[in-house]
Design a protein around this motif. Structure first.
Motif, PDB file in Angstrom:
ATOM      1  N   LYS A  13     -46.147 -48.406  26.408  1.00  0.00           N
ATOM      2  CA  LYS A  13     -47.222 -49.725  26.918  1.00  0.00           C
ATOM      3  C   LYS A  13     -46.362 -50.596  27.811  1.00  0.00           C
ATOM      4  O   LYS A  13     -45.067 -50.972  27.330  1.00  0.00           O
ATOM      5  CB  LYS A  13     -47.791 -50.431  25.701  1.00  0.00           C
TER       6      LYS A  13
ATOM      7  N   GLN B  70     -46.469 -54.081  30.853  1.00  0.00           N
ATOM      8  CA  GLN B  70     -47.454 -55.269  31.366  1.00  0.00           C
ATOM      9  C   GLN B  70     -46.690 -55.581  32.643  1.00  0.00           C
ATOM     10  O   GLN B  70     -45.310 -55.903  32.570  1.00  0.00           O
ATOM     11  CB  GLN B  70     -47.770 -56.224  30.562  1.00  0.00           C
TER      12      GLN B  70
ATOM     13  N   ASP C 259     -42.866 -52.112  26.446  1.00  0.00           N
ATOM     14  CA  ASP C 259     -43.119 -51.929  25.055  1.00  0.00           C
ATOM     15  C   ASP C 259     -44.040 -53.069  24.404  1.00  0.00           C
ATOM     16  O   ASP C 259     -43.441 -53.801  23.466  1.00  0.00           O
ATOM     17  CB  ASP C 259     -41.800 -51.634  24.383  1.00  0.00           C
TER      18      ASP C 259
ATOM     19  N   ASP D   3     -47.958 -55.131  24.220  1.00  0.00           N
ATOM     20  CA  ASP D   3     -49.531 -54.918  24.461  1.00  0.00           C
ATOM     21  C   ASP D   3     -50.105 -56.041  24.923  1.00  0.00           C
ATOM     22  O   ASP D   3     -49.354 -57.223  24.958  1.00  0.00           O
ATOM     23  CB  ASP D   3     -50.022 -54.130  23.404  1.00  0.00           C
ATOM     24  N   GLU D   4     -51.337 -56.267  25.356  1.00  0.00           N
ATOM     25  CA  GLU D   4     -52.014 -57.363  25.640  1.00  0.00           C
ATOM     26  C   GLU D   4     -52.087 -58.496  24.822  1.00  0.00           C
ATOM     27  O   GLU D   4     -51.885 -59.716  24.976  1.00  0.00           O
ATOM     28  CB  GLU D   4     -53.388 -57.127  26.122  1.00  0.00           C
TER      29      GLU D   4
ATOM     30  N   PRO E  17     -52.065 -54.210  32.867  1.00  0.00           N
ATOM     31  CA  PRO E  17     -51.281 -53.199  32.299  1.00  0.00           C
ATOM     32  C   PRO E  17     -50.512 -52.401  33.430  1.00  0.00           C
ATOM     33  O   PRO E  17     -51.269 -52.097  34.251  1.00  0.00           O
ATOM     34  CB  PRO E  17     -52.484 -52.597  31.253  1.00  0.00           C
TER      35      PRO E  17
END
Length: 444
Positions: A347, A349, A403, A405-406, A437
């Motif tokens: 992951k 962003q 690394d 997430d949302e 993302p």
């Protein structure tokens, strides 16, 4: 009031002269050569010295010659007071460095006239010297240094030209302000002036770039030792000053005769060597070579080259917060991370942080620049070392977070907002966040 030092072993004559000029100058009277040496060694530096040619304890001519050998005293004008007009004595005194001669018995009107003329000329010389120097560092400016080097190369084909660049200097100004930047440039100037001594001329070329020309030193061994000493002294200074953390010096060296015979050729050669030094990890020096890779000429360089390649791809400096890069580097890193995400499903962003006007009229460009710097510093402090940031425009900063997430993005935004609010100097802007993302690189 300008200061005059009179040296004469005959007290009556000494006191008479001192009395005549005391109304116009600050006068110090000394009765021997030894007293003059003690006076100067104590740190006193008169604007002019009136020195008797005949002294019992010291040779006045030798005193004058020794004075001209001392860097901090050599510019003091000296008028020699002689017993009558003897051409041989006049030649001896002038060759030793006397500015003028006054035969006894002294005419005090002539004494005043000579002193005033010499002091006026000396003041003009000092003004001219100041015009030839960089006001911040006190080093010679580029124009004067270039003329001196060209003149020197006409007289002798020996010496070496060094180009010195201050690595990562923009970070000092951006993170700590221009006062810290000015201090850093002055540290560099002090180090380079000590390195050159009386063996050449050092100058500030402009910005964070400097140069040294050595008049006679041309051996690689000597120049290597000088370059290493410069690098080590700067690194020691950087360790002692937080604002200089992450900065270093890079040096390119060109040797007269081998790498060029005129200023233009030496400049280009040293500049290419400097570029190679910066490209190969910085904080190093390099001699110019006509070979494509500018490698050293010794056969054992295979080991050196592999270490240079290692420095190219590995940055050993430790930074707190996110890794700051320019936009082109950011694009490459983004593309690389996109491929990693595509392959490993890790992951990541992409976040855009913007300053939005809080007032209808808006703020000045100066205020905007100050606030974007504050925001940039706040972002660096708020993120981890494996995150990457770059300034996209004068009011936007792009960030790649790895690394994450949302859901955890809200925590990051909160840290940035909090750090910015405590550091901001103006309320003209609000911080806005946009995110998406990173889902891999789309192949076209």
């Amino acid at each position: 009031m300008q200061s005059i030092c009179i040296v004469d072993e005959e007290r009556k004559r000494l006191e008479s002269l001192g009395k005549q000029i005391r109304d116009h100058y600050q006068v110090s009277v000394l009765e021997s050569g030894r007293q003059l040496e003690e006076y100067l060694n104590s740190g006193e530096k008169p604007n002019l010295i009136l020195l008797s040619y005949t002294l019992a304890d010291k040779s006045s001519v030798e005193l004058l010659r020794n004075l001209r050998k001392q860097e901090d005293l050599e510019e003091i004008p000296v008028i020699m007071m002689t017993d009558g007009a003897d051409p041989a004595v006049e030649v001896e005194c002038l060759e030793a460095g006397a500015e003028d001669l006054l035969p006894r018995p002294l005419n005090f009107q002539i004494v005043h006239s000579r002193i005033d003329r010499i002091l006026e000329v000396n003041a003009l010389k000092e003004e001219l010297q100041e015009a030839l120097k960089d006001p911040l560092t006190g080093m010679y400016n580029r124009s004067f240094a270039e003329k001196q080097i060209i003149s020197c190369l006409k007289e002798r084909k020996a010496g070496a030209f060094l180009m010195i660049d201050l690595d990562n200097f923009k970070h000092v100004n951006d993170a700590f302000g221009h006062v810290a930047g000015d201090n850093t440039l002055q540290y560099v100037a002090e180090i380079l002036n000590r390195a050159v001594g009386n063996d050449g001329i050092a100058c500030r070329m402009g910005g964070d770039e400097f140069s040294i020309f050595f008049y006679r030193i041309g051996s690689r061994a000597q120049l290597s030792k000088i370059a290493v000493n410069i690098l080590n002294e700067y690194n020691r200074t950087a360790v002692e000053n937080d604002s200089m953390t992450g900065t270093s010096l890079s040096i390119g060296i060109a040797i007269v005769g081998k790498d060029g015979d005129d200023y233009g050729e030496l400049y280009n050669a040293a500049d290419k060597a400097l570029y190679f030094s910066k490209r190969n990890g910085k904080n190093s020096y390099c001699f110019y070579s006509k070979s494509v890779n500018l490698n050293q000429e010794d056969d054992h360089n295979a080991v050196v080259d592999i270490h240079q390649l290692e420095r190219l791809i590995q940055d050993r400096k430790k930074f707190a917060g996110s890794y700051q890069v320019d936009y082109k580097e950011f694009q490459r890193i983004y593309n690389f991370i996109g491929r990693c995400v595509e392959r490993t499903h890790q992951k990541a962003q992409l976040m855009l942080v913007s300053l939005r006007d809080n007032h209808p009229v808006g703020a000045s460009q100066e205020t905007l620049e100050s606030e974007i710097q504050t925001l940039e510093e706040s972002i660096v402090r708020s993120l981890r070392r494996n995150d990457v940031s770059t300034r996209y425009s004068n009011r936007q900063i792009l960030v790649v977070l790895i690394d994450i997430d949302e859901n955890n993005m809200n925590i990051v935004k909160g840290r940035i907002s909090s750090n910015y609010e405590t550091s901001r100097k103006s309320d003209c802007y609000n911080v806005e966040f946009e995110q998406m993302p990173i889902e891999g690189i789309v192949q076209e």
